[in-house]
Scaffold this motif. Structure first.
Motif, PDB file in Angstrom:
ATOM      1  N   ALA A  76      14.281  10.282 -41.340  1.00  0.00           N
ATOM      2  CA  ALA A  76      13.919   9.578 -42.577  1.00  0.00           C
ATOM      3  C   ALA A  76      14.927   8.497 -42.961  1.00  0.00           C
ATOM      4  O   ALA A  76      14.535   7.356 -43.247  1.00  0.00           O
ATOM      5  CB  ALA A  76      13.752  10.580 -43.718  1.00  0.00           C
ATOM      6  N   ILE A  77      16.218   8.851 -42.951  1.00  0.00           N
ATOM      7  CA  ILE A  77      17.230   7.870 -43.389  1.00  0.00           C
ATOM      8  C   ILE A  77      17.354   6.695 -42.408  1.00  0.00           C
ATOM      9  O   ILE A  77      17.291   5.545 -42.826  1.00  0.00           O
ATOM     10  CB  ILE A  77      18.580   8.559 -43.681  1.00  0.00           C
ATOM     11  N   PRO A  78      17.489   6.949 -41.082  1.00  0.00           N
ATOM     12  CA  PRO A  78      17.516   5.814 -40.151  1.00  0.00           C
ATOM     13  C   PRO A  78      16.291   4.897 -40.271  1.00  0.00           C
ATOM     14  O   PRO A  78      16.432   3.671 -40.258  1.00  0.00           O
ATOM     15  CB  PRO A  78      17.566   6.463 -38.767  1.00  0.00           C
ATOM     16  N   VAL A  79      15.111   5.487 -40.400  1.00  0.00           N
ATOM     17  CA  VAL A  79      13.887   4.679 -40.494  1.00  0.00           C
ATOM     18  C   VAL A  79      13.884   3.863 -41.791  1.00  0.00           C
ATOM     19  O   VAL A  79      13.482   2.689 -41.798  1.00  0.00           O
ATOM     20  CB  VAL A  79      12.624   5.567 -40.382  1.00  0.00           C
ATOM     21  N   LEU A  80      14.355   4.468 -42.866  1.00  0.00           N
ATOM     22  CA  LEU A  80      14.436   3.766 -44.150  1.00  0.00           C
ATOM     23  C   LEU A  80      15.385   2.565 -44.041  1.00  0.00           C
ATOM     24  O   LEU A  80      15.072   1.475 -44.542  1.00  0.00           O
ATOM     25  CB  LEU A  80      14.918   4.728 -45.241  1.00  0.00           C
ATOM     26  N   VAL A  81      16.509   2.776 -43.364  1.00  0.00           N
ATOM     27  CA  VAL A  81      17.470   1.685 -43.161  1.00  0.00           C
ATOM     28  C   VAL A  81      16.824   0.551 -42.362  1.00  0.00           C
ATOM     29  O   VAL A  81      16.971  -0.627 -42.699  1.00  0.00           O
ATOM     30  CB  VAL A  81      18.759   2.203 -42.450  1.00  0.00           C
TER      31      VAL A  81
END
Lengths: 132, 131
Positions: B42-47
């Motif tokens: 989730a966090i990598p994709v959001l970045v």
């Protein structure tokens, strides 16, 4: 033939007083279904970028329109809500957080957290994307 | 033998066809595995998505075509397509009671989820090799 025996039936959903965990359970499923439909946007965006500048411009025009932004904002919230609510479910799957207070605290954290995080993502998004 | 439990079925009989679904806990387990995967991504994709905001086509292609970005996006797409197939199947099984309609809905769900996954993966692969 024996006549049908009238056995007591388990009451269905509508007889219960609504609780936070119950509402969130319904919302978890609803957001899941919304995200399902929304993956078309993800596939379209990736395909548009791969197709070339013309296709990409069409996608950007849609996403940048007021309707596109509204859909994207709703999608962001649905995603964050489903994620936080899902983490709550994983905690329960491991056997933790079933106490009356914990159950409520986890649910409230996910509900409030989803709104706060969604707004934060959009503030950062506009701050970063706006300068380009 | 499981006579002590008071049931007519033996332990072997209970395990052999793995319950009413015929697949034991596979659905439940896969739902959790993909959920954890999506949670980690989730966090990598959001970045990545924030990195893409406001970019023109050339810059977007350059970012999405980078090896690490492409791999992360591919993993996210696979986990998401699989997770949503499982989730929608539960919804269908809960609300669609007509057997033929249920079969049709489950097939449609399978096809839609796979199509979304394959289309997205195709686009990611195309982006890595330059548009």
């Amino acid at each position: 033939m024996t006549s049908r025996i009238e056995r007591p039936l388990s009451p269905h959903l509508q007889v219960y007083r609504w609780t936070l965990t119950m509402a969130m359970s319904v919302l978890h499923r609803a957001t899941g279904a919304a995200l399902y439909a929304g993956t078309i946007l993800m596939a379209w965006g990736l395909l548009a970028a791969a197709a070339g500048p013309t296709g990409f411009a069409t996608f950007k025009a849609f996403i940048g329109s007021w309707f596109g932004l509204l859909v994207l904002f709703g999608y962001t919230w649905a995603l964050v809500y489903h994620l936080l609510s899902g983490i709550r479910h994983l905690i329960w799957d491991l056997g933790y957080g079933f106490g009356a207070q914990e159950r409520f605290a986890l649910s409230r954290l996910a509900a409030i957290g989803s709104v706060v995080l969604t707004l934060a993502i959009w503030v950062v998004g506009f701050a970063v994307g706006g300068v380009r | 033998m499981s006579k002590a439990s008071g049931h007519m079925r033996t332990d072997l009989g209970k395990v052999r066809f793995r319950g009413a679904a015929g697949s034991g806990t596979a659905h439940f387990w896969q739902q959790r595995v993909t959920a954890v995967g999506i949670g980690l991504l989730a966090i990598p994709v959001l970045v990545i998505i924030v990195m893409l905001l406001g970019r023109n086509h050339a810059a977007t292609v350059q970012i999405l075509g980078a090896p690490l970005v492409a791999i992360l996006m591919a993993l996210f797409v696979i986990a998401s397509a699989w997770h949503m197939k499982l989730g929608m199947q539960v919804i269908i099984e809960d609300y669609v009671h007509n057997e033929k309609l249920k079969l049709a809905a489950i097939l449609a769900n399978q096809f839609f989820s796979f199509a979304v996954g394959v289309v997205s993966l195709y686009a990611i692969l195309k982006l890595t090799s330059g548009v």
